[in-house]
Each structure stands twice: as structure tokens, then as C-alpha cells.
Design a protein around this motif. Structure first.
Motif, PDB file in Angstrom:
ATOM      1  N   GLY A 273      -2.607   8.896  -0.713  1.00  0.00           N
ATOM      2  CA  GLY A 273      -2.160   7.534  -0.949  1.00  0.00           C
ATOM      3  C   GLY A 273      -0.658   7.459  -0.935  1.00  0.00           C
ATOM      4  O   GLY A 273       0.042   8.488  -0.972  1.00  0.00           O
ATOM      5  N   LYS A 274      -0.160   6.246  -0.871  1.00  0.00           N
ATOM      6  CA  LYS A 274       1.275   6.037  -0.924  1.00  0.00           C
ATOM      7  C   LYS A 274       1.814   6.379  -2.312  1.00  0.00           C
ATOM      8  O   LYS A 274       1.108   6.237  -3.326  1.00  0.00           O
ATOM      9  CB  LYS A 274       1.608   4.577  -0.598  1.00  0.00           C
ATOM     10  CG  LYS A 274       1.414   4.209   0.871  1.00  0.00           C
ATOM     11  CD  LYS A 274       2.442   4.915   1.740  1.00  0.00           C
ATOM     12  CE  LYS A 274       2.424   4.383   3.164  1.00  0.00           C
ATOM     13  NZ  LYS A 274       3.524   4.912   3.967  1.00  0.00           N
ATOM     14  N   ILE A 275       3.046   6.840  -2.390  1.00  0.00           N
ATOM     15  CA  ILE A 275       3.664   7.244  -3.649  1.00  0.00           C
ATOM     16  C   ILE A 275       4.955   6.486  -3.861  1.00  0.00           C
ATOM     17  O   ILE A 275       5.547   5.968  -2.906  1.00  0.00           O
ATOM     18  CB  ILE A 275       3.900   8.770  -3.683  1.00  0.00           C
ATOM     19  CG1 ILE A 275       4.777   9.195  -2.492  1.00  0.00           C
ATOM     20  CG2 ILE A 275       2.594   9.538  -3.673  1.00  0.00           C
ATOM     21  CD1 ILE A 275       5.195  10.651  -2.502  1.00  0.00           C
TER      22      ILE A 275
ATOM     23  N   ALA B 221       3.713   9.451   1.712  1.00  0.00           N
ATOM     24  CA  ALA B 221       2.451   9.484   0.979  1.00  0.00           C
ATOM     25  C   ALA B 221       2.321  10.853   0.304  1.00  0.00           C
ATOM     26  O   ALA B 221       3.202  11.701   0.398  1.00  0.00           O
ATOM     27  CB  ALA B 221       1.273   9.211   1.915  1.00  0.00           C
ATOM     28  N   GLY B 222       1.218  11.042  -0.378  1.00  0.00           N
ATOM     29  CA  GLY B 222       0.979  12.318  -1.042  1.00  0.00           C
ATOM     30  C   GLY B 222      -0.491  12.653  -1.007  1.00  0.00           C
ATOM     31  O   GLY B 222      -1.345  11.783  -0.791  1.00  0.00           O
TER      32      GLY B 222
ATOM     33  N   PHE C 107      -1.062   7.227  -7.137  1.00  0.00           N
ATOM     34  CA  PHE C 107      -0.827   6.507  -5.898  1.00  0.00           C
ATOM     35  C   PHE C 107      -0.538   5.039  -6.186  1.00  0.00           C
ATOM     36  O   PHE C 107      -1.044   4.469  -7.152  1.00  0.00           O
ATOM     37  CB  PHE C 107      -2.046   6.624  -4.980  1.00  0.00           C
ATOM     38  CG  PHE C 107      -2.521   8.038  -4.777  1.00  0.00           C
ATOM     39  CD1 PHE C 107      -1.745   8.945  -4.076  1.00  0.00           C
ATOM     40  CD2 PHE C 107      -3.724   8.471  -5.307  1.00  0.00           C
ATOM     41  CE1 PHE C 107      -2.167  10.259  -3.891  1.00  0.00           C
ATOM     42  CE2 PHE C 107      -4.164   9.776  -5.133  1.00  0.00           C
ATOM     43  CZ  PHE C 107      -3.376  10.677  -4.429  1.00  0.00           C
ATOM     44  N   THR C 108       0.267   4.444  -5.331  1.00  0.00           N
ATOM     45  CA  THR C 108       0.548   3.016  -5.448  1.00  0.00           C
ATOM     46  C   THR C 108      -0.615   2.230  -4.834  1.00  0.00           C
ATOM     47  O   THR C 108      -1.451   2.801  -4.122  1.00  0.00           O
ATOM     48  CB  THR C 108       1.851   2.646  -4.721  1.00  0.00           C
ATOM     49  OG1 THR C 108       1.628   2.702  -3.304  1.00  0.00           O
ATOM     50  CG2 THR C 108       2.991   3.596  -5.101  1.00  0.00           C
ATOM     51  N   PRO C 109      -0.661   0.920  -5.064  1.00  0.00           N
ATOM     52  CA  PRO C 109      -1.718   0.103  -4.449  1.00  0.00           C
ATOM     53  C   PRO C 109      -1.491  -0.158  -2.959  1.00  0.00           C
ATOM     54  O   PRO C 109      -2.328  -0.799  -2.320  1.00  0.00           O
ATOM     55  CB  PRO C 109      -1.655  -1.212  -5.236  1.00  0.00           C
ATOM     56  CG  PRO C 109      -0.850  -0.932  -6.453  1.00  0.00           C
ATOM     57  CD  PRO C 109       0.110   0.153  -6.067  1.00  0.00           C
ATOM     58  N   ASP C 110      -0.391   0.317  -2.402  1.00  0.00           N
ATOM     59  CA  ASP C 110      -0.087   0.032  -1.005  1.00  0.00           C
ATOM     60  C   ASP C 110      -1.095   0.710  -0.070  1.00  0.00           C
ATOM     61  O   ASP C 110      -1.475   1.854  -0.283  1.00  0.00           O
ATOM     62  CB  ASP C 110       1.323   0.510  -0.662  1.00  0.00           C
ATOM     63  CG  ASP C 110       2.389  -0.177  -1.498  1.00  0.00           C
ATOM     64  OD1 ASP C 110       2.255  -1.391  -1.720  1.00  0.00           O
ATOM     65  OD2 ASP C 110       3.330   0.508  -1.939  1.00  0.00           O
TER      66      ASP C 110
ATOM     67  N   ALA D 228      -7.292   6.686  -4.495  1.00  0.00           N
ATOM     68  CA  ALA D 228      -6.450   6.865  -3.312  1.00  0.00           C
ATOM     69  C   ALA D 228      -6.722   5.786  -2.270  1.00  0.00           C
ATOM     70  O   ALA D 228      -7.722   5.066  -2.320  1.00  0.00           O
ATOM     71  CB  ALA D 228      -6.711   8.244  -2.709  1.00  0.00           C
ATOM     72  N   ALA D 229      -5.814   5.694  -1.313  1.00  0.00           N
ATOM     73  CA  ALA D 229      -6.055   4.814  -0.171  1.00  0.00           C
ATOM     74  C   ALA D 229      -7.213   5.345   0.667  1.00  0.00           C
ATOM     75  O   ALA D 229      -8.044   4.583   1.169  1.00  0.00           O
ATOM     76  CB  ALA D 229      -4.791   4.703   0.685  1.00  0.00           C
TER      77      ALA D 229
END
Length: 249
Positions: A244-246, A211-212, A71-74, A166-167
């Protein structure tokens, strides 16, 4: 091996007609959801009719669906989280004088045995911590703020660190009696099938917002139940999924 496999078979339905279930004995049906603790902070979620996210065509979401562990930090927006929650346990309507619900996912006998807990790390407008979704009201209930919760979630998920990166990580508990009230000893298979419906909707909804998600069945039961603050008997964790965002494809 036969004892283990029997859970997967439908060889006992002939018994149900003669079972003296609590429903047949007119025991009042269990509540539709757990109440929010008195004095807990509530957060209003974006109403389904106001969603501006999740417009991806279904055929594209299905084609993109896969388990995502990076996941990205977004952060997620609160609207995106609202969409994910509604997609997995949202309420279409109540009926039977408010005693039953139609949701966005199917459930055997309409019993819907799950509660949705959220370990929040990166969601705009929400403090990190543990929340529970109040599906009837379409609100979030803050159970406790905890900056270390995600690390503990990763450890409870059999050391799978991505669960804590994850977010937000969804954890579903089952309150078995909601299903047992109608189906008695036939309930375990029904509850297991219902969990699959919920998580698949999460996968598709996550893809629809860029997201994923990744379904997790490998977790340490006592550790996860303790983190959620449930008793492990009348309510216990059954499934988890970090979201989380991908990176864009």
C-alpha cells in the motif's frame, strides 16, 4: 532437529545425477502458467516499455527498504500495479520454442513454480476482488469480485489485520511439479529460495513507487488455499505480502 535442518543443506546433489527425473525420462514439461478460466474478465496492464513509474535509483530503494505495516487510504494506479507485477514475475523473453521463460527474477533451473494471486481493495480501474496475474500475456484475470475478501485475507494471515488494510495483497502459490519435473525430491529447498527472490523484488519495486510491502509467512494454510480456490496439494499458498501507499518520509 537434524531432519528439520536437512532442508537447508545441499548434501544430496550427488544423488541428482542418478535420479530418474521426469525431465530425464522425457516426460513433457509442465505448462508455464495456469490458464485463465473460460469467460473470465481480462484486464490489460501497462507494458513495461511504457512505465513512467519506478524511476527511483536502485541504491535509494535498497536503502529505504523495510517492512511496512501501515498504509494510507490512497489507491495504487493500474500502472503502479503493473510495475509491481512485472518486477516480481515479469517475462523478458521466451525461448526453447516457447517452452521456457526468462523472467525478472531468478529461479532454479528456470522452472519458476509460482502463480501470483492478488486480493485487490484499492487499485484504480479494478473492482475489489481476487485476481491472478497472467505473466506471459501481462494481463490480469478476474477470478471473482468480493468486497469482503480483504477482511478474510487478514484473518487467514494469522489474524494480522494489516494484511487486509493494504491496497492489494499479493499471495504466491507454488505448483511444485514445475520444479519437481527437473529436480525431483531436491525441489523444496529450490522453491523456498525462489520465493525469496520474488518477494525481495516486490519490496524494492514498492519502495520505488512510494509504497511499501511486508512479507508474511504466518498464515493458515487451509484457509488461504480455500480463499484462493486452489487444491492445497498440486498448488498451495507459500508466501504473502500486502502492499500500500505510505506516508512520505
Amino acid at each position: 532437529m537434524d531432519d528439520h535442518r536437512r532442508l537447508l543443506k545441499s548434501d544430496r546433489w550427488h544423488e541428482w545425477a542418478s535420479m530418474q527425473t521426469d525431465q530425464k525420462q522425457r516426460v513433457p514439461r509442465p505448462p508455464l502458467e495456469k490458464p485463465c478460466p473460460e469467460g473470465a474478465e481480462l484486464t490489460d496492464l501497462t507494458a513495461p516499455g511504457d512505465f513512467q513509474v519506478g524511476r527511483m535509483p536502485l541504491v535509494e530503494a535498497i536503502a529505504r527498504r523495510q517492512s511496512r505495516r501501515r498504509f494510507t487510504p490512497d489507491p495504487l494506479t493500474l500502472e503502479e500495479l503493473s510495475f509491481l507485477l512485472w518486477s516480481t514475475q515479469g517475462v523478458h523473453e521466451s525461448f526453447g520454442s516457447g517452452q521456457a521463460l526468462r523472467r525478472t527474477v531468478p529461479s532454479g533451473g528456470g522452472r519458476h513454480p509460482f502463480e501470483t494471486y492478488l486480493a485487490v481493495q484499492r487499485v484504480e480501474g479494478l473492482d475489489p476482488g481476487l485476481y491472478r496475474y497472467l505473466s506471459v500475456e501481462h494481463k490480469l484475470c478476474l477470478l471473482r469480485q468480493d468486497d469482503q475478501l480483504m477482511e478474510q485475507i487478514g484473518e487467514a494471515c494469522a489474524g494480522q489485520g494489516f494484511a487486509g488494510s493494504a491496497a492489494v495483497t499479493f499471495v504466491w502459490t507454488a505448483i511444485p511439479y514445475r520444479t519437481e519435473w527437473r529436480y525431483s525430491t531436491l525441489s523444496p529447498k529450490i522453491i523456498a529460495l525462489d520465493a525469496g527472490h520474488v518477494c525481495q523484488n516486490l519490496y524494492l519495486a514498492a519502495e520505488a513507487i512510494g509504497a511499501g510491502a511486508c512479507a508474511i509467512a504466518a498464515y493458515y494454510q487451509e484457509d488461504m488455499d480455500r480463499l484462493l480456490g486452489v487444491d492445497g496439494e498440486e498448488e498451495f499458498a507459500v508466501y504473502a505480502a500486502p502492499v500500500g501507499k505510505i506516508e512520505g518520509d
